[in-house]
Design an enzyme around this catalytic site. Structure first.
Site, mmCIF file in Angstrom:
data_model
loop_
_atom_site.group_PDB
_atom_site.id
_atom_site.type_symbol
_atom_site.label_atom_id
_atom_site.label_comp_id
_atom_site.label_asym_id
_atom_site.label_seq_id
_atom_site.Cartn_x
_atom_site.Cartn_y
_atom_site.Cartn_z
ATOM 1 N N CYS A 1 0.835 -1.203 0.000
ATOM 2 C CA CYS A 1 0.000 0.000 0.000
ATOM 3 C C CYS A 1 0.875 1.262 0.000
ATOM 4 O O CYS A 1 1.699 1.443 0.885
ATOM 5 C CB CYS A 1 -0.905 -0.005 1.230
ATOM 6 S SG CYS A 1 -1.828 1.532 1.419
ATOM 7 N N CYS B 1 0.383 3.509 3.350
ATOM 8 C CA CYS B 1 0.884 3.097 4.660
ATOM 9 C C CYS B 1 2.247 3.774 4.867
ATOM 10 O O CYS B 1 2.905 4.138 3.910
ATOM 11 C CB CYS B 1 1.038 1.575 4.708
ATOM 12 S SG CYS B 1 -0.495 0.704 5.093
ATOM 13 N N HIS C 1 -4.110 0.995 8.108
ATOM 14 C CA HIS C 1 -4.587 0.592 6.787
ATOM 15 C C HIS C 1 -6.043 0.094 6.808
ATOM 16 O O HIS C 1 -6.804 0.307 5.863
ATOM 17 C CB HIS C 1 -3.676 -0.511 6.233
ATOM 18 C CG HIS C 1 -4.030 -0.947 4.849
ATOM 19 N ND1 HIS C 1 -3.557 -0.299 3.730
ATOM 20 C CD2 HIS C 1 -4.833 -1.945 4.412
ATOM 21 C CE1 HIS C 1 -4.057 -0.888 2.652
ATOM 22 N NE2 HIS C 1 -4.831 -1.892 3.032
ATOM 23 N N ASN D 1 -13.906 9.559 -1.387
ATOM 24 C CA ASN D 1 -14.627 8.463 -2.019
ATOM 25 C C ASN D 1 -14.353 7.256 -1.160
ATOM 26 O O ASN D 1 -13.204 6.943 -0.898
ATOM 27 C CB ASN D 1 -14.089 8.176 -3.417
ATOM 28 C CG ASN D 1 -14.296 9.332 -4.376
ATOM 29 O OD1 ASN D 1 -15.250 10.087 -4.240
ATOM 30 N ND2 ASN D 1 -13.401 9.466 -5.339
ATOM 31 N N HIS E 1 -6.699 1.977 1.635
ATOM 32 C CA HIS E 1 -6.265 2.754 2.806
ATOM 33 C C HIS E 1 -7.164 3.989 2.993
ATOM 34 O O HIS E 1 -7.482 4.655 2.020
ATOM 35 C CB HIS E 1 -4.813 3.191 2.581
ATOM 36 C CG HIS E 1 -4.143 3.668 3.821
ATOM 37 N ND1 HIS E 1 -3.173 2.938 4.470
ATOM 38 C CD2 HIS E 1 -4.332 4.782 4.552
ATOM 39 C CE1 HIS E 1 -2.779 3.607 5.546
ATOM 40 N NE2 HIS E 1 -3.476 4.729 5.614
ATOM 41 N N HIS F 1 -8.406 7.320 3.024
ATOM 42 C CA HIS F 1 -7.862 8.586 2.525
ATOM 43 C C HIS F 1 -8.913 9.357 1.752
ATOM 44 O O HIS F 1 -9.923 8.797 1.329
ATOM 45 C CB HIS F 1 -6.653 8.327 1.616
ATOM 46 C CG HIS F 1 -7.027 7.769 0.266
ATOM 47 N ND1 HIS F 1 -7.443 6.471 0.074
ATOM 48 C CD2 HIS F 1 -7.073 8.352 -0.957
ATOM 49 C CE1 HIS F 1 -7.712 6.271 -1.212
ATOM 50 N NE2 HIS F 1 -7.508 7.395 -1.849
ATOM 51 N N GLN G 1 -9.271 13.172 -0.875
ATOM 52 C CA GLN G 1 -8.532 13.958 -1.850
ATOM 53 C C GLN G 1 -8.953 15.411 -1.747
ATOM 54 O O GLN G 1 -10.004 15.719 -1.187
ATOM 55 C CB GLN G 1 -8.826 13.445 -3.261
ATOM 56 C CG GLN G 1 -8.446 11.994 -3.449
ATOM 57 C CD GLN G 1 -8.724 11.539 -4.865
ATOM 58 O OE1 GLN G 1 -8.076 11.993 -5.802
ATOM 59 N NE2 GLN G 1 -9.682 10.657 -5.036
HETATM 60 ZN ZN LIG Z 1 -2.247 1.279 3.719
#
Ligand SMILES: [Zn+2]
Length: 351
Positions: A73, A76, A120, A160, A171, A173, A175
């Site tokens: 990933c 991470c 994660h 999203n 993971h 996150h 934007q």
């Molecule tokens: Zn990750």
């Protein structure tokens, strides 16, 4: 909050946000040791003559990372064993960096990635209130910084969530898009706002919030500084708009009372979203985004900052696809009555 800015091997900017609430000051001095070539980004803005809107053509995005295994990933932290990711440090709280595969680039805006946690397997709904506050502070800071870039007109922080939405990295996150133009939905809202002002002499955001509060059937959550409701004409099966009670044009203008209450309110909304379809269902896919006033639009002072959260899932195992009417004509058909959606979102409140 402590902010540490550094550069990745290919020159992109990366910023650590730390709550910095412990006696030991956080030190973020890890260096990106990857042999990265600068990415040749080529993003071109084209104007649609019939619709009058703008399309970003970004062909370099075809090569972007797609569902890597968890041990590779890129969001991470890097580990001391030699696995190197986008984040040079071996741990972080919240981190923001320029997207390696941006949709907007090269003097035509900027795209950033916001990692909410180094865990994660977590999701935003799993964050503590303190961490959600740090994310909010990062959104505010990014809105301020990006507003200073030449040509940036509007900043859109969003998340999203779920592969159903097309998320290519698991993971947790979000934007941030810094657009060099006013987006079509914002332009439409600004126009409606103007027309309402001309017709009634009042502010449309204030009227919508007052009408929803008076009606009450679509209210999902009423806190001291925030109100969440399903809009009267919701486009999506489950859609919630979160308005601060005191109208402000953007995140920068949000007062401390509203900022302090936001984490509790937002986490509760996300947790309810995961309960809509019952306990045995996979996490609810959603899109959540901040609608902010463009920086120098004429109607800026009248605009009302708000968050729109919606899912494309309409019932267990079934998604709402944007088919002929929606994709072809922009005319939405919603199978879930907004009053029923609001009722469901009240039923699944945390005890
Ligand atoms: Zn990750």
């Amino acid at each position: 909050m402590k902010k540490t800015t550094t550069r990745l091997a290919d020159g992109r900017e990366l910023i650590y946000y730390d709550a910095d609430d412990t006696a030991d000051p956080v030190v973020r001095d890890a260096v990106d040791r990857r042999p990265l070539e600068p990415v040749a980004t080529h993003s071109e803005l084209r104007h649609d003559p019939l619709l009058g809107d703008t399309v970003a053509i970004a062909s370099h995005r075809q090569g972007r990372t797609y569902h890597p295994p968890a041990d590779q990933c890129p969001l991470c932290p890097s580990d001391s064993g030699g696995r190197l990711s986008e984040i040079p440090d071996t741990d972080y709280e919240v981190v923001v960096f320029e997207n390696r595969f941006p949709s907007l680039a090269g003097g035509a805006g900027r795209c950033e990635v916001v990692c909410f946690t180094s865990d994660h397997d977590a999701s935003f709904a799993d964050l503590t209130e303190a961490r959600a506050r740090l994310v909010l502070d990062a959104w505010v800071d990014r809105t301020r910084e990006l507003s200073q870039l030449p040509g940036v007109v509007q900043v859109f922080p969003f998340e999203n969530r779920g592969k159903e939405i097309g998320v290519t990295l698991g993971h947790p996150h979000g934007q941030i898009y810094a657009y060099p133009f006013v987006t079509p939905r914002t332009a439409l809202m600004l126009r409606t706002l103007d027309e309402h002002r001309e017709r009634t002499g009042r502010n449309l955001f204030d009227d919508v919030l007052a009408d929803e509060a008076a009606d009450g059937r679509r209210i999902v959550l009423a806190a001291e500084h925030w109100t969440a409701f399903v809009p009267h004409a919701a486009h999506w099966p489950y859609e919630v708009h979160l308005f601060p009670r005191r109208r402000v044009p953007d995140l920068l203008a949000l007062d401390e009372d509203a900022r302090a209450e936001f984490p509790r309110v937002y986490l509760e909304l996300l947790r309810r979203f995961d309960r809509i379809f019952g306990p045995d269902q996979p996490p609810t896919p959603y899109i959540s985004g901040w609608h902010q006033a463009p920086f120098d639009a004429p109607g800026r002072r009248d605009f009302g900052l708000h968050l729109e959260l919606f899912t494309i899932r309409r019932t267990s195992g079934k998604l709402k696809y944007l088919a002929g009417s929606e994709s072809g004509m922009g005319a939405f058909i919603n199978d879930v009555p907004p009053e029923v959606a609001a009722q469901r979102l009240r039923e699944v409140a945390s005890q």
